[in-house]
Design a protein around this motif. Sequence first.
Motif, PDB file in Angstrom:
ATOM      1  N   GLY A  10       0.808  -1.201   0.000  1.00 54.72           N
ATOM      2  CA  GLY A  10       0.000   0.000   0.000  1.00 54.72           C
ATOM      3  C   GLY A  10       0.847   1.260   0.000  1.00 54.72           C
ATOM      4  N   LEU A  11       2.133   1.096   0.258  1.00 52.10           N
ATOM      5  CA  LEU A  11       3.036   2.246   0.317  1.00 52.10           C
ATOM      6  C   LEU A  11       4.301   1.919  -0.469  1.00 52.10           C
ATOM      7  CD1 LEU A  11       3.634   5.056   1.547  1.00 52.10           C
ATOM      8  CD2 LEU A  11       4.684   3.853   3.489  1.00 52.10           C
ATOM      9  N   VAL A  12       4.646   2.801  -1.375  1.00 50.11           N
ATOM     10  CA  VAL A  12       5.849   2.642  -2.195  1.00 50.11           C
ATOM     11  C   VAL A  12       6.639   3.940  -2.144  1.00 50.11           C
ATOM     12  CG1 VAL A  12       6.749   2.098  -4.496  1.00 50.11           C
ATOM     13  CG2 VAL A  12       4.627   1.038  -3.712  1.00 50.11           C
ATOM     14  N   LYS A  13       7.934   3.816  -2.049  1.00 48.79           N
ATOM     15  CA  LYS A  13       8.784   5.017  -1.995  1.00 48.79           C
ATOM     16  C   LYS A  13       8.996   5.599  -3.393  1.00 48.79           C
ATOM     17  CE  LYS A  13      11.474   4.087   2.185  1.00 48.79           C
ATOM     18  NZ  LYS A  13      10.501   3.166   2.763  1.00 48.79           N
ATOM     19  N   PRO A  14       9.142   6.895  -3.474  1.00 46.12           N
ATOM     20  CA  PRO A  14       9.442   7.527  -4.763  1.00 46.12           C
ATOM     21  C   PRO A  14      10.672   6.914  -5.407  1.00 46.12           C
ATOM     22  CG  PRO A  14       8.905   9.192  -3.130  1.00 46.12           C
ATOM     23  CD  PRO A  14       9.006   7.880  -2.391  1.00 46.12           C
ATOM     24  N   SER A  15      10.617   6.785  -6.709  1.00 46.52           N
ATOM     25  CA  SER A  15      11.660   6.224  -7.574  1.00 46.52           C
ATOM     26  C   SER A  15      11.688   4.700  -7.563  1.00 46.52           C
ATOM     27  CB  SER A  15      13.046   6.757  -7.230  1.00 46.52           C
ATOM     28  OG  SER A  15      13.604   6.094  -6.104  1.00 46.52           O
ATOM     29  N   GLU A  16      10.927   4.079  -6.665  1.00 45.75           N
ATOM     30  CA  GLU A  16      10.916   2.619  -6.623  1.00 45.75           C
ATOM     31  C   GLU A  16       9.847   2.057  -7.575  1.00 45.75           C
ATOM     32  OE1 GLU A  16      12.804   1.840  -2.219  1.00 45.75           O
ATOM     33  OE2 GLU A  16      10.697   1.343  -2.560  1.00 45.75           O
ATOM     34  N   THR A  17       9.678   0.741  -7.547  1.00 52.16           N
ATOM     35  CA  THR A  17       8.738   0.077  -8.451  1.00 52.16           C
ATOM     36  C   THR A  17       7.490  -0.360  -7.707  1.00 52.16           C
ATOM     37  OG1 THR A  17      10.482  -0.705  -9.937  1.00 52.16           O
ATOM     38  CG2 THR A  17       8.395  -1.896  -9.991  1.00 52.16           C
ATOM     39  N   LEU A  18       6.371   0.003  -8.282  1.00 53.34           N
ATOM     40  CA  LEU A  18       5.060  -0.415  -7.770  1.00 53.34           C
ATOM     41  C   LEU A  18       4.727  -1.762  -8.399  1.00 53.34           C
ATOM     42  CD1 LEU A  18       1.877   1.870  -7.865  1.00 53.34           C
ATOM     43  CD2 LEU A  18       1.830  -0.468  -8.733  1.00 53.34           C
ATOM     44  N   SER A  19       4.417  -2.747  -7.567  1.00 48.32           N
ATOM     45  CA  SER A  19       4.076  -4.075  -8.071  1.00 48.32           C
ATOM     46  C   SER A  19       2.754  -4.534  -7.477  1.00 48.32           C
ATOM     47  CB  SER A  19       5.173  -5.079  -7.717  1.00 48.32           C
ATOM     48  OG  SER A  19       6.390  -4.752  -8.345  1.00 48.32           O
ATOM     49  N   VAL A  67       5.683   0.855 -17.664  1.00 45.93           N
ATOM     50  CA  VAL A  67       4.732  -0.206 -17.318  1.00 45.93           C
ATOM     51  C   VAL A  67       5.133  -1.552 -17.905  1.00 45.93           C
ATOM     52  CG1 VAL A  67       2.362  -1.014 -17.646  1.00 45.93           C
ATOM     53  CG2 VAL A  67       2.802   1.379 -17.098  1.00 45.93           C
ATOM     54  N   THR A  68       4.909  -2.575 -17.103  1.00 43.01           N
ATOM     55  CA  THR A  68       5.025  -3.950 -17.584  1.00 43.01           C
ATOM     56  C   THR A  68       3.876  -4.751 -16.996  1.00 43.01           C
ATOM     57  OG1 THR A  68       7.443  -3.818 -17.606  1.00 43.01           O
ATOM     58  CG2 THR A  68       6.460  -6.006 -17.733  1.00 43.01           C
ATOM     59  N   MET A  69       3.196  -5.509 -17.843  1.00 45.60           N
ATOM     60  CA  MET A  69       2.134  -6.397 -17.383  1.00 45.60           C
ATOM     61  C   MET A  69       2.484  -7.825 -17.767  1.00 45.60           C
ATOM     62  SD  MET A  69      -1.345  -4.358 -18.325  1.00 45.60           S
ATOM     63  CE  MET A  69      -1.629  -2.704 -17.701  1.00 45.60           C
ATOM     64  N   SER A  70       2.008  -8.747 -16.956  1.00 45.38           N
ATOM     65  CA  SER A  70       2.254 -10.160 -17.267  1.00 45.38           C
ATOM     66  C   SER A  70       1.139 -11.014 -16.693  1.00 45.38           C
ATOM     67  CB  SER A  70       3.609 -10.606 -16.708  1.00 45.38           C
ATOM     68  OG  SER A  70       3.633 -10.472 -15.302  1.00 45.38           O
ATOM     69  N   VAL A  71       1.013 -12.203 -17.249  1.00 46.86           N
ATOM     70  CA  VAL A  71       0.008 -13.168 -16.806  1.00 46.86           C
ATOM     71  C   VAL A  71       0.702 -14.451 -16.385  1.00 46.86           C
ATOM     72  CG1 VAL A  71      -1.911 -14.621 -17.540  1.00 46.86           C
ATOM     73  CG2 VAL A  71      -1.849 -12.229 -18.212  1.00 46.86           C
ATOM     74  N   ASP A  72       0.298 -14.976 -15.242  1.00 50.77           N
ATOM     75  CA  ASP A  72       0.795 -16.273 -14.765  1.00 50.77           C
ATOM     76  C   ASP A  72      -0.398 -17.222 -14.722  1.00 50.77           C
ATOM     77  OD1 ASP A  72       1.737 -18.491 -13.388  1.00 50.77           O
ATOM     78  OD2 ASP A  72       3.004 -17.304 -12.061  1.00 50.77           O
ATOM     79  N   THR A  73      -0.533 -18.016 -15.763  1.00 49.21           N
ATOM     80  CA  THR A  73      -1.695 -18.893 -15.840  1.00 49.21           C
ATOM     81  C   THR A  73      -1.647 -19.990 -14.776  1.00 49.21           C
ATOM     82  OG1 THR A  73      -0.570 -20.176 -17.558  1.00 49.21           O
ATOM     83  CG2 THR A  73      -2.100 -18.465 -18.278  1.00 49.21           C
ATOM     84  N   SER A  74      -0.464 -20.355 -14.333  1.00 46.08           N
ATOM     85  CA  SER A  74      -0.358 -21.417 -13.324  1.00 46.08           C
ATOM     86  C   SER A  74      -0.904 -20.961 -11.972  1.00 46.08           C
ATOM     87  CB  SER A  74       1.092 -21.868 -13.182  1.00 46.08           C
ATOM     88  OG  SER A  74       1.894 -20.844 -12.632  1.00 46.08           O
ATOM     89  N   LYS A  75      -0.821 -19.661 -11.737  1.00 44.05           N
ATOM     90  CA  LYS A  75      -1.314 -19.109 -10.474  1.00 44.05           C
ATOM     91  C   LYS A  75      -2.656 -18.396 -10.649  1.00 44.05           C
ATOM     92  CE  LYS A  75       3.242 -18.346  -8.396  1.00 44.05           C
ATOM     93  NZ  LYS A  75       4.174 -17.329  -7.820  1.00 44.05           N
ATOM     94  N   ASN A  76      -3.124 -18.328 -11.885  1.00 42.32           N
ATOM     95  CA  ASN A  76      -4.366 -17.593 -12.184  1.00 42.32           C
ATOM     96  C   ASN A  76      -4.259 -16.133 -11.724  1.00 42.32           C
ATOM     97  OD1 ASN A  76      -6.397 -18.893 -13.692  1.00 42.32           O
ATOM     98  ND2 ASN A  76      -7.916 -18.470 -12.122  1.00 42.32           N
ATOM     99  N   LEU A  82       5.075  -0.926 -12.225  1.00 44.90           N
ATOM    100  CA  LEU A  82       5.214   0.471 -12.660  1.00 44.90           C
ATOM    101  C   LEU A  82       6.487   1.004 -12.024  1.00 44.90           C
ATOM    102  CD1 LEU A  82       3.897   2.881 -14.159  1.00 44.90           C
ATOM    103  CD2 LEU A  82       2.819   3.489 -11.977  1.00 44.90           C
ATOM    104  N   THR A  83       7.457   1.333 -12.844  1.00 40.22           N
ATOM    105  CA  THR A  83       8.762   1.740 -12.333  1.00 40.22           C
ATOM    106  C   THR A  83       8.844   3.247 -12.099  1.00 40.22           C
ATOM    107  OG1 THR A  83       9.681   2.020 -14.562  1.00 40.22           O
ATOM    108  CG2 THR A  83       9.870  -0.176 -13.553  1.00 40.22           C
ATOM    109  N   SER A  84       9.866   3.636 -11.369  1.00 41.92           N
ATOM    110  CA  SER A  84      10.203   5.051 -11.141  1.00 41.92           C
ATOM    111  C   SER A  84       8.986   5.860 -10.718  1.00 41.92           C
ATOM    112  CB  SER A  84      10.829   5.651 -12.409  1.00 41.92           C
ATOM    113  OG  SER A  84      11.940   4.917 -12.829  1.00 41.92           O
ATOM    114  N   VAL A  85       8.297   5.397  -9.704  1.00 38.29           N
ATOM    115  CA  VAL A  85       7.047   6.046  -9.310  1.00 38.29           C
ATOM    116  C   VAL A  85       7.306   7.393  -8.634  1.00 38.29           C
ATOM    117  CG1 VAL A  85       5.794   3.875  -9.124  1.00 38.29           C
ATOM    118  CG2 VAL A  85       6.951   4.821  -7.101  1.00 38.29           C
ATOM    119  N   THR A  86       6.304   8.251  -8.761  1.00 31.87           N
ATOM    120  CA  THR A  86       6.301   9.544  -8.077  1.00 31.87           C
ATOM    121  C   THR A  86       4.965   9.697  -7.369  1.00 31.87           C
ATOM    122  OG1 THR A  86       5.308  10.803  -9.887  1.00 31.87           O
ATOM    123  CG2 THR A  86       7.708  10.495  -9.952  1.00 31.87           C
TER     124      THR A  86
END
Lengths: 118, 110
Positions: A10-19, A67-76, A82-86
């Motif tokens: 729920g909390l991400v530091k600036p410049s880090e990646t949101l996942s 942005v990068t999106m991906s699908v893991d069908t094994s885990k549904n 989202l990188t370099s967040v502000t």
Amino acid sequence: QVQLQESGPGLVKPSETLSLTCTVSGDSISGYYWIWVRQPAGKGLEWIGRMYSSGTPNYNPSLKSRVTMSVDTSKNQFSLNLTSVTAADTAVYYCARRRSLAWYFDLWGRGTLVTVSS
Amino acid sequence: QSALTQPPSASGSPGQSVTISCTGTSSDVGGYNYVSWYQQHPGKGPKVMIYEVSKRPSGVPDRFSGSKSGNTASLTVSGLQVEDEADYFCSSYAGSNSWVFGGGTKVTVL
């Protein structure tokens, strides 16, 4: 009953990646399109991108470089990075589903608030 | 991609009608019949109420109707009920596998 559940920090530091991860329960993730949308407080929704359960994703041009999106069908599950967040990336993030040949989103998660702050 | 323009608020008394507009451009609303409307109650995920401009999914009351003229789409809720009080937002296909959304309209039942 098919449900979508967003999860992640729920909390991400600036410049880090949101996942974030969207877990699909009650149905297979295969055979559908999956999208991420976000809504900053007091503002409208912004389409982040979409991808099929397999194949090449499409991203909002304004976010494409981060942005990068991906699908893991094994885990549904499908995910968003989202990188370099502000602070401007602070928002409620939603995942949603679109059926093939349907031009709307028939199933949504409840959303998860991500705050970018040090 | 610019957001679709919606009024921030709308209101009506029970039994009355309320219409929400959603204005885009010829590249989205005006260019495709793929406008959809969503209802969102606090703390809940959005629910589709109208798709492809005027079609209602199964289970959505026929009090909800949609239309489009040029670059502007509209959602009308007739016979307002207390449970219709919610946020509503529109969405349109914008070509090249992309979508655009409206800013949302808060509907208040007086």
